[in-house]
Design a protein around this motif. Structure first.
Motif, PDB file in Angstrom:
ATOM      1  N   PHE A 283     -19.386 -10.708  -9.940  1.00  0.00           N
ATOM      2  CA  PHE A 283     -19.832  -9.182 -10.005  1.00  0.00           C
ATOM      3  C   PHE A 283     -19.579  -8.679 -11.320  1.00  0.00           C
ATOM      4  CE2 PHE A 283     -18.875 -10.304  -5.300  1.00  0.00           C
ATOM      5  CZ  PHE A 283     -20.359  -9.774  -4.906  1.00  0.00           C
ATOM      6  N   PRO A 284     -18.339  -8.787 -12.153  1.00  0.00           N
ATOM      7  CA  PRO A 284     -18.529  -8.389 -13.069  1.00  0.00           C
ATOM      8  C   PRO A 284     -19.698  -8.693 -14.248  1.00  0.00           C
ATOM      9  CG  PRO A 284     -16.194  -8.796 -12.505  1.00  0.00           C
ATOM     10  CD  PRO A 284     -17.136  -9.372 -11.694  1.00  0.00           C
ATOM     11  N   ALA A 285     -20.013 -10.168 -14.123  1.00  0.00           N
ATOM     12  CA  ALA A 285     -20.930 -10.621 -14.927  1.00  0.00           C
ATOM     13  C   ALA A 285     -22.306  -9.946 -14.604  1.00  0.00           C
ATOM     14  CB  ALA A 285     -21.039 -12.024 -14.798  1.00  0.00           C
ATOM     15  N   PHE A 286     -22.677  -9.437 -13.333  1.00  0.00           N
ATOM     16  CA  PHE A 286     -23.713  -9.199 -12.929  1.00  0.00           C
ATOM     17  C   PHE A 286     -23.633  -7.716 -13.462  1.00  0.00           C
ATOM     18  CE2 PHE A 286     -26.019  -6.806  -9.152  1.00  0.00           C
ATOM     19  CZ  PHE A 286     -27.442  -7.463  -9.797  1.00  0.00           C
TER      20      PHE A 286
ATOM     21  N   CYS B 196     -10.687  -7.112 -12.194  1.00  0.00           N
ATOM     22  CA  CYS B 196     -10.958  -8.572 -11.689  1.00  0.00           C
ATOM     23  C   CYS B 196     -10.202  -9.348 -12.561  1.00  0.00           C
ATOM     24  CB  CYS B 196     -12.439  -8.841 -11.829  1.00  0.00           C
ATOM     25  SG  CYS B 196     -13.415  -8.151 -10.819  1.00  0.00           S
ATOM     26  N   LEU B 197      -9.937  -9.272 -13.802  1.00  0.00           N
ATOM     27  CA  LEU B 197      -8.932 -10.083 -14.706  1.00  0.00           C
ATOM     28  C   LEU B 197      -7.608  -9.824 -13.833  1.00  0.00           C
ATOM     29  CD1 LEU B 197     -10.060  -9.237 -18.444  1.00  0.00           C
ATOM     30  CD2 LEU B 197     -10.313 -11.529 -17.019  1.00  0.00           C
ATOM     31  N   PHE B 198      -7.141  -8.735 -13.676  1.00  0.00           N
ATOM     32  CA  PHE B 198      -5.822  -8.717 -12.829  1.00  0.00           C
ATOM     33  C   PHE B 198      -5.802  -9.533 -11.634  1.00  0.00           C
ATOM     34  CE2 PHE B 198      -3.219  -6.539  -9.715  1.00  0.00           C
ATOM     35  CZ  PHE B 198      -2.142  -6.776 -10.451  1.00  0.00           C
ATOM     36  N   GLY B 199      -6.915  -9.396 -10.960  1.00  0.00           N
ATOM     37  CA  GLY B 199      -7.142 -10.081  -9.695  1.00  0.00           C
ATOM     38  C   GLY B 199      -6.925 -11.846  -9.936  1.00  0.00           C
ATOM     39  N   LEU B 200      -7.714 -12.188 -10.859  1.00  0.00           N
ATOM     40  CA  LEU B 200      -7.410 -13.462 -11.334  1.00  0.00           C
ATOM     41  C   LEU B 200      -6.103 -13.778 -11.592  1.00  0.00           C
ATOM     42  CD1 LEU B 200      -9.976 -15.177 -11.889  1.00  0.00           C
ATOM     43  CD2 LEU B 200      -9.236 -14.981 -14.404  1.00  0.00           C
ATOM     44  N   LEU B 201      -5.122 -12.998 -12.306  1.00  0.00           N
ATOM     45  CA  LEU B 201      -4.023 -13.466 -12.360  1.00  0.00           C
ATOM     46  C   LEU B 201      -3.223 -13.479 -11.110  1.00  0.00           C
ATOM     47  CD1 LEU B 201      -2.535 -11.052 -15.285  1.00  0.00           C
ATOM     48  CD2 LEU B 201      -3.285 -13.516 -15.460  1.00  0.00           C
ATOM     49  N   VAL B 202      -3.413 -12.663 -10.391  1.00  0.00           N
ATOM     50  CA  VAL B 202      -2.548 -12.712  -9.010  1.00  0.00           C
ATOM     51  C   VAL B 202      -3.131 -13.942  -8.355  1.00  0.00           C
ATOM     52  CG1 VAL B 202      -2.679 -11.416  -6.624  1.00  0.00           C
ATOM     53  CG2 VAL B 202      -2.653 -10.130  -8.559  1.00  0.00           C
ATOM     54  N   LEU B 203      -4.364 -14.366  -8.419  1.00  0.00           N
ATOM     55  CA  LEU B 203      -5.015 -15.566  -7.885  1.00  0.00           C
ATOM     56  C   LEU B 203      -4.196 -16.505  -8.112  1.00  0.00           C
ATOM     57  CD1 LEU B 203      -7.348 -16.852  -5.826  1.00  0.00           C
ATOM     58  CD2 LEU B 203      -8.458 -16.836  -7.957  1.00  0.00           C
ATOM     59  N   VAL B 204      -3.958 -16.871  -9.431  1.00  0.00           N
ATOM     60  CA  VAL B 204      -3.337 -17.969 -10.299  1.00  0.00           C
ATOM     61  C   VAL B 204      -1.847 -18.021  -9.761  1.00  0.00           C
ATOM     62  CG1 VAL B 204      -2.695 -18.796 -12.535  1.00  0.00           C
ATOM     63  CG2 VAL B 204      -5.006 -18.037 -12.095  1.00  0.00           C
ATOM     64  N   ALA B 205      -1.165 -16.713  -9.600  1.00  0.00           N
ATOM     65  CA  ALA B 205       0.064 -16.753  -9.338  1.00  0.00           C
ATOM     66  C   ALA B 205       0.259 -17.387  -8.112  1.00  0.00           C
ATOM     67  CB  ALA B 205       0.548 -15.366  -9.531  1.00  0.00           C
ATOM     68  N   TYR B 206      -0.591 -16.852  -7.007  1.00  0.00           N
ATOM     69  CA  TYR B 206      -0.682 -17.153  -5.637  1.00  0.00           C
ATOM     70  C   TYR B 206      -0.875 -18.767  -5.612  1.00  0.00           C
ATOM     71  CZ  TYR B 206      -2.327 -17.969  -1.096  1.00  0.00           C
ATOM     72  OH  TYR B 206      -2.671 -18.701   0.292  1.00  0.00           O
ATOM     73  N   ASN B 207      -1.687 -19.155  -6.259  1.00  0.00           N
ATOM     74  CA  ASN B 207      -1.904 -20.707  -6.173  1.00  0.00           C
ATOM     75  C   ASN B 207      -0.783 -21.379  -6.653  1.00  0.00           C
ATOM     76  OD1 ASN B 207      -4.514 -21.720  -5.238  1.00  0.00           O
ATOM     77  ND2 ASN B 207      -5.119 -19.783  -6.046  1.00  0.00           N
ATOM     78  N   LEU B 208       0.143 -20.767  -7.678  1.00  0.00           N
ATOM     79  CA  LEU B 208       1.052 -21.568  -7.957  1.00  0.00           C
ATOM     80  C   LEU B 208       2.506 -21.584  -7.239  1.00  0.00           C
ATOM     81  CD1 LEU B 208       0.838 -20.733 -11.963  1.00  0.00           C
ATOM     82  CD2 LEU B 208       0.412 -23.063 -10.609  1.00  0.00           C
ATOM     83  N   ALA B 209       2.525 -20.198  -6.909  1.00  0.00           N
ATOM     84  CA  ALA B 209       3.796 -19.859  -5.874  1.00  0.00           C
ATOM     85  C   ALA B 209       3.760 -19.807  -4.405  1.00  0.00           C
ATOM     86  CB  ALA B 209       4.096 -18.331  -6.340  1.00  0.00           C
ATOM     87  N   GLY B 210       2.272 -20.068  -3.857  1.00  0.00           N
ATOM     88  CA  GLY B 210       2.078 -20.258  -2.683  1.00  0.00           C
ATOM     89  C   GLY B 210       2.492 -19.020  -1.632  1.00  0.00           C
ATOM     90  N   ASP B 211       2.755 -19.247  -0.508  1.00  0.00           N
ATOM     91  CA  ASP B 211       2.814 -18.191   0.630  1.00  0.00           C
ATOM     92  C   ASP B 211       3.426 -17.073   0.365  1.00  0.00           C
ATOM     93  OD1 ASP B 211       1.060 -19.747   2.074  1.00  0.00           O
ATOM     94  OD2 ASP B 211       2.561 -20.493   3.314  1.00  0.00           O
ATOM     95  N   PRO B 212       4.613 -16.844  -0.224  1.00  0.00           N
ATOM     96  CA  PRO B 212       5.320 -15.561  -0.429  1.00  0.00           C
ATOM     97  C   PRO B 212       4.269 -14.577  -1.424  1.00  0.00           C
ATOM     98  CG  PRO B 212       6.591 -17.413  -1.329  1.00  0.00           C
ATOM     99  CD  PRO B 212       5.185 -18.032  -0.865  1.00  0.00           C
ATOM    100  N   LEU B 213       3.439 -15.065  -1.934  1.00  0.00           N
ATOM    101  CA  LEU B 213       2.291 -14.303  -2.605  1.00  0.00           C
ATOM    102  C   LEU B 213       1.172 -13.798  -1.991  1.00  0.00           C
ATOM    103  CD1 LEU B 213       2.886 -15.068  -6.245  1.00  0.00           C
ATOM    104  CD2 LEU B 213       4.012 -13.142  -5.315  1.00  0.00           C
ATOM    105  N   PHE B 214       1.289 -14.321  -0.489  1.00  0.00           N
ATOM    106  CA  PHE B 214      -0.091 -14.277   0.222  1.00  0.00           C
ATOM    107  C   PHE B 214      -0.528 -12.661   0.400  1.00  0.00           C
ATOM    108  CE2 PHE B 214      -2.609 -14.039   3.888  1.00  0.00           C
ATOM    109  CZ  PHE B 214      -3.634 -14.904   3.925  1.00  0.00           C
ATOM    110  N   VAL B 215       0.487 -11.895   0.772  1.00  0.00           N
ATOM    111  CA  VAL B 215      -0.056 -10.386   0.885  1.00  0.00           C
ATOM    112  C   VAL B 215      -0.687  -9.930  -0.407  1.00  0.00           C
ATOM    113  CG1 VAL B 215       1.044  -8.377   1.992  1.00  0.00           C
ATOM    114  CG2 VAL B 215       2.310 -10.646   1.996  1.00  0.00           C
ATOM    115  N   TYR B 216      -0.059 -10.272  -1.627  1.00  0.00           N
ATOM    116  CA  TYR B 216      -0.412  -9.489  -2.765  1.00  0.00           C
ATOM    117  C   TYR B 216      -2.105 -10.330  -2.877  1.00  0.00           C
ATOM    118  CZ  TYR B 216       4.176  -7.983  -3.148  1.00  0.00           C
ATOM    119  OH  TYR B 216       5.369  -7.476  -3.002  1.00  0.00           O
ATOM    120  N   TYR B 217      -2.051 -11.488  -2.801  1.00  0.00           N
ATOM    121  CA  TYR B 217      -3.474 -12.201  -2.915  1.00  0.00           C
ATOM    122  C   TYR B 217      -4.487 -11.418  -2.256  1.00  0.00           C
ATOM    123  CZ  TYR B 217      -6.624 -15.900  -1.471  1.00  0.00           C
ATOM    124  OH  TYR B 217      -7.871 -16.457  -1.034  1.00  0.00           O
ATOM    125  N   LYS B 218      -4.239 -11.319  -1.028  1.00  0.00           N
ATOM    126  CA  LYS B 218      -5.021 -10.938  -0.025  1.00  0.00           C
ATOM    127  C   LYS B 218      -5.351  -9.359  -0.543  1.00  0.00           C
ATOM    128  CE  LYS B 218      -6.713 -11.046   4.467  1.00  0.00           C
ATOM    129  NZ  LYS B 218      -6.585 -10.861   5.844  1.00  0.00           N
TER     130      LYS B 218
END
Ligand code: ADP
Ligand code: MG
Length: 637
Positions: free
Chosen positions: A255-258, A284-306
């Protein structure tokens, strides 16, 4: 590159896409087997694995089963539960040599299947993608049997489509065939995007930006298509996490690219559009950070990821789409062609998306949305067309610039030469005129005292001196035209009539007809003798260009056009090439044996002094047209 060049490949691509998308998911027709059995109803029992651990191996015998069917699939896990047992009554399967069962769509992270108490299948997922399909190989049985599926999941657990029982091979084919259009679409867009991104390295900075943005948009869109479909997750559970990551990543980049690409299309200030675009990209860049953090840290960050990659992202997406759409519509209305193309692509996407929603809510089998992907392809095509138009416009501008530069260069050279000649002419004329005047005086003086026989010789000598003096004066007015200040209002009709009278004998001598059509009341400012000199030069050239022709004709017309007086001299003489036209007015440029190559140089200069313009159009062998334009003086009547 013009639009027509892209039309053919675009149409071809559209045809392929539509064919692919429309091709029904059928397997081979050769096998003669009993028709498939389609089961529309099943039973559900919810459980909580923490509170009822015994229920992990079998459903409760005492608790009731809830009825569910394709119209009311009831797959949302109620509060307090972690999963569901599904009971499916399987009819006899002995009719097929290798029977199978296919559930086209079901939700669940971990799935375990028991048939008559035997473990039949187990799959677990480490990633939070709940959608899946289930294909099982069954034992051929002559009696009906019970199939129990245990599903552990996060939000949804259960079936979302009917259960098909039939030949295993056939079911397997049909499952794969359904995914092929997606795969082809996704891969082709990804391929195109990768090529675009690769090529962008060869572009200049101005061209690179839209190119990279479009490449990024197309790549993200292709990932969305490829990773939104269930089959890759079913076949490669090991890469499920990666696929899901790519999906989320694409959601955050597409979406940002569009948005930014569209900004390169729109015209005007776009203050709010750009400000929103910056915030949106930052988000979206911030969302990207959250996404990476969630993928590294796993379930505890699921709420934030979502929260950041879904819940908060959605309203932003809606604003973004609204902005792009409204801007493209507004600019389309204003007649910006690129915006019209963008708006059409966008509209195609929206229509396809709406059609998907319509199918989903009106068709009881809730078919998987797939039209949106065609919409994406159409949108990408529209964006590519816009880009192609930009490149073609850039190219055109470049050509115009270089042509202008060349013309400017030529003009500069000519002015330089002219300046040089003017200076020399001015100095020589001064030096020569005085001795001539003195000589003339002495000749006149001597002639008064001489005998009658010599007198005629003296008068010839004086006449010749006068002629020389006139030529020299002319030359001086060319060198310093501003010296001659007798500027008056000239009536073009009168002036041209006089010129015609003077030039007619020369035309007749050459067997050429001289015609004049001049409108009245055309007044311009200028010096009458200079004016005559300029036009006589041009008419003389025309007459000379006709030399060999029998039906030679020189037509002079004078008329008003856009507030200017236009004088056109047209001949049907030998004409000139483009290179010749470019050299006109250059000092000493002449193609004639006895030519001086000074006539047009003087003509250009005179017309310029009168604030007019002179333009030549010519075709070799056809003739030449000289167009002079002067600003009109409006005489009070
Ligand atoms: P000159 O007449 O002495 O050759 P000009 O400056 O008047 O010098 O013209 C320069 C050249 O331009 C001519 O030699 C001729 O080649 C070309 N030219 C000018 N007018 C015409 C015309 N009407 N048709 C064809 N060629 C022309
Ligand atoms: Mg000439």
């Amino acid at each position: 590159m013009s639009l027509s060049c892209i039309k053919t490949p675009v149409l071809l691509l559209c045809a392929i896409v539509i064919l692919l998308a429309a091709c029904p998911a059928t397997g081979s027709a050769e096998d003669i087997q009993p028709p498939e059995t389609v089961i529309q109803e099943w039973e559900i029992q919810w459980f909580n694995e923490q509170m009822q651990p015994e229920r992990l191996t079998s459903p409760s015998i005492t608790e009731p089963w809830l009825e569910a069917n394709t119209h009311a699939p009831a797959n949302q896990i109620p509060k307090g539960y972690t999963g569901a047992w599904i009971h499916i009554a399987v009819p006899p399967t002995a009719g097929w040599p290798l029977p199978g069962l296919l559930i086209g769509r079901l939700y669940g992270a971990d799935i375990t299947v028991y048939n008559d108490g035997n473990l039949l299948y187990r799959s677990t997922r480490e990633f939070s993608f709940e959608r899946g399909t289930l294909l099982l190989e069954l034992q051929p049985k002559s009696t009906a049997s019970d199939l129990y599926i245990r599903i552990n999941s996060m939000e949804r657990a259960g079936l979302n489509s009917s259960v098909r029982i039939g030949g295993y091979e056939h079911l397997s084919h049909s499952r794969v065939a359904q995914a092929i259009p997606n795969l082809v679409l996704g891969c082709s867009i990804a391929f195109m995007a990768l090529i675009m991104l690769l090529i962008s390295g060869y572009l200049n900075v101005r061209q690179r930006k839209p190119w990279v943005l479009l490449g990024l948009f197309a790549l993200s869109a292709s990932f969305l298509i490829l990773t939104n479909y269930t089959l890759p997750y079913v076949y490669s559970t090991a890469y499920g996490r990666l696929l899901l990551f790519l999906y989320d990543l694409s959601m955050l980049t597409v979406f940002p690219a569009f948005h930014m690409y569209a900004a390169t299309i729109f015209e005007g200030k776009l203050t709010f559009y750009r400000t929103f675009g910056r915030w949106f990209t930052a988000y979206c860049l911030f969302g990207l950070l959250v996404l990476v953090a969630y993928n590294l840290a796993g379930d505890p960050l699921f709420v934030y990821y979502k929260l950041f990659t879904l819940t908060l992202l959605l309203p932003l997406l809606l604003i973004h789409l609204g902005l792009v759409f409204s801007h493209s519509v507004i600019q389309s209305v204003r007649g910006h062609k690129n915006s019209i193309i963008l708006a059409s692509g966008f509209l195609a996407f929206t229509v396809m998306f709406a059609a998907d929603l319509y199918r989903f809510y009106t068709d009881e089998s809730q078919p998987m949305p797939f039209l949106w992907q065609i919409g994406v392809v159409l949108l990408v095509i529209s964006l590519v067309i816009v880009l192609a138009r930009r490149i073609s416009a850039d190219h055109k501008q470049l050509v115009t610039y270089s042509q202008e530069l060349e013309q400017f260069n030529r003009q500069l050279q000519r002015t330089e030469k002219l300046k040089f000649i003017s200076e020399i002419a001015a100095s020589i004329v001064h030096e020569v005129r005085n001795p001539l005047q003195v000589t003339r005086g002495f000749l006149q003086f001597i002639s008064g005292k001489s005998d009658e026989a010599s007198k005629s010789h003296f008068s010839i000598a004086i006449e010749e001196l006068d002629r020389a003096s006139v030529i020299i004066t002319d030359f001086l007015t060319f060198a310093k035209p501003e010296l001659d200040s007798s500027i008056a209002e000239l009536d073009i009709q009168q002036e041209m009539a006089a010129i015609k009278t003077i030039m007619n004998p020369l035309a007749v001598m050459n067997g050429t007809v001289l015609q004049l059509h001049a409108a009245d009341k055309l007044y311009v400012l200028g010096n009458t003798s200079k004016f005559k000199q300029a036009f006589m030069n041009m008419i003389k050239n025309s007459i000379e260009a006709i030399h060999t022709k029998e039906d030679g004709m020189v037509t002079i017309s004078a008329y008003e056009e856009n507030g200017m007086a236009v004088i056109r001299i047209r001949d049907n003489g030998e004409g000139m090439s483009k290179e010749q036209i470019a050299r006109l007015g250059e000092p000493y440029y002449s193609t004639k044996a006895a030519g001086t190559g000074l006539g047009l140089m003087v003509t250009f200069r005179i017309i310029e002094m009168m604030k007019g313009t002179l333009e030549f159009r010519s075709e070799q062998g056809q003739g030449t047209e000289a167009l002079v334009r002067y600003p009109l003086v409006h005489k009070p009547t």
